[in-house]
Enzyme design. Sequence first.
Site, short mmCIF file in Angstrom:
data_model
loop_
_atom_site.label_atom_id
_atom_site.label_comp_id
_atom_site.label_asym_id
_atom_site.label_seq_id
_atom_site.Cartn_x
_atom_site.Cartn_y
_atom_site.Cartn_z
N ASP B 40 -1.56 41.86 42.76
CA ASP B 40 -1.01 41.04 42.64
C ASP B 40 -2.14 40.01 42.74
OD1 ASP B 40 2.16 40.92 43.38
OD2 ASP B 40 2.02 39.73 45.18
N LYS B 97 6.51 37.54 37.35
CA LYS B 97 7.90 37.70 38.81
C LYS B 97 8.57 36.03 37.55
CE LYS B 97 6.16 38.55 42.69
NZ LYS B 97 6.96 39.56 42.82
N GLY B 169 4.33 39.76 52.34
CA GLY B 169 3.23 38.56 52.35
C GLY B 169 3.17 39.40 53.99
N ARG B 181 12.81 55.36 53.74
CA ARG B 181 13.45 55.69 53.79
C ARG B 181 15.77 55.74 53.59
NH1 ARG B 181 11.45 59.43 57.32
NH2 ARG B 181 9.22 59.59 58.05
N GLY B 230 4.65 44.58 52.00
CA GLY B 230 3.41 45.19 53.98
C GLY B 230 2.80 45.81 53.06
N GLY B 251 0.68 43.11 46.76
CA GLY B 251 0.25 42.03 47.18
C GLY B 251 -0.50 41.23 48.17
N SER B 252 -0.24 40.43 48.66
CA SER B 252 -1.43 39.62 49.21
C SER B 252 -2.29 40.99 50.10
CB SER B 252 -0.77 38.86 50.90
OG SER B 252 0.71 38.53 50.53
#
Lengths: 220, 308
Positions: B40, B97, B169, B181, B230, B251-252
């Site tokens: 990102d 996005k 995030g 999973r 995450g 992402g973050s």
Amino acid sequence: MSAGALRGPETASGLRVGVLALQGDVREHVAMLEALGCTVDEVRGPADLAGVAGIVLPGGESTTLSMLLGSAELVEPLRERLRAGMPALGTCAGMILLATEVLDGRSDQRVLGAIDLGVRRNAFGRQLDSFEADLAVAGLDGAPMHAVFIRAPVVERVGAGVDVLASVDLEGASRPVVCRSGTVTVASFHPEVSGDPRLHEIFLRDVAAVSATRTAYQHA
Amino acid sequence: MTTDASSRADSTPDDHGRTTGTLRVKRGLAEMLRGGVIMDVVNAHQAKVAEDAGAVAVMALERVPADIRRDGGVARMSDPALVEGIQSVVTIPVMAKARIGHFAEAQVLEALRVDYVDESEVLTPADEEHHIDKWAFRVPFVCGATNLGEALRRISEGAAMIRSKGEAGTGNVVEAVRHLRTILGDIRALATSDSAERYAWAKRLQAPIDLVEEVARTAALPVPLFCAGGIATPSDAALVMQLGAEAVFVGSGIFKSADPPRFARAIVEATAHFRDPEILVKVSRGLGDAMPGVEISTLGTKLADRGW
């Protein structure tokens, strides 16, 4: 080059080849080579090169692969093996890595210099310009290859001793997309995605020929 | 569904016999991204940092998920100028996005010639019942999923890549692990089912029977399965890759860390060498602080609940 010269090996069993497995469509190449009967090692570091008699460089992101080749300390060992005549097949990003020159690449992009070509990345444009088409490849028996071009490169400069086996039209100019020099074969598309084994057969034929020469030499 | 099916978007060959926008071409780019990291980025500078670190692609957006979560309000598609600014500085693929169900945003992104559209739960959904009909586009789509049924519904709508949703995030990988999973566990169970059981699977998964049959036969999704949501450390990337993800979205986790260029490079190395703990040690040593993490039970809004 006669048509017969580009046929695959009679049998690939007993051949051991590597697929560079740092990033990209490794699985498709491994599956195709195993289907052709050879043993495949995934190559992630210099030690993995020891047992292989040929190397396939897959499709992927060439800038990423270039960096990972550097950090895995594979650039010099690969160059050395290629200089010594190890057969190689490169598709898309693999073709870029095997070339001598990358036009409009990153300034720090590493190349292996195994085939004297100047290659332009993303020559057709962005993903919306990615396409599939039938392509006549010189020296191959049978139907044209069904070629899948994904953000594909083309060749803009062909060095001495390089055979051009197929070209496409790009903005009115004919641009090579399959080339061969010695035992190095490159394509700017993905036969491993469309499932056409004929370029892999050429590669394995080279591997078989080089291995046979080596064996004869060792026994002499 | 077969892999040589064309999309419903115009796919007549041009004068050179070339066909664009086919399913094979759409999935093909996803195949080429395997083993890589998609990062990102919110501006051209970050895009360069990502490319310099070895990202296989960047996701152009105005705020990383951690900031979207903090700021609240409606999160929308990025300004075209931001996407163009990023396209102009990198040579790797650029994704962007669109809101769930917001096909007009997707049309804008296609006109901007982005390389992939992410129909993303990170943005505020625009339609509470329908996702975008992705067959109508020549640009490929990636969609999030929390389970196999959701993944197959997105594929039936034309998605050419699936990613776990995770919980974007948060810097907390637990939800991505749960989703991977769940998806991969159900694929393994489905692959050992008999022909009669597959109808019950289709009913339980709320997914088309032909896709259920294909998964049962191949023991894999028909499109690549990536992980998102995450991932904050090199070990997080190695974990999800070993679980069966084929590439990772971060992402973050990069630009909220203490040292983004080093984190980016370390996560690239960890993703490529995900089974090699020696390399993980080397790239993780002295890396500094990862992004601050959030306990999932403290969240007001779970982004993964968006999408149907």
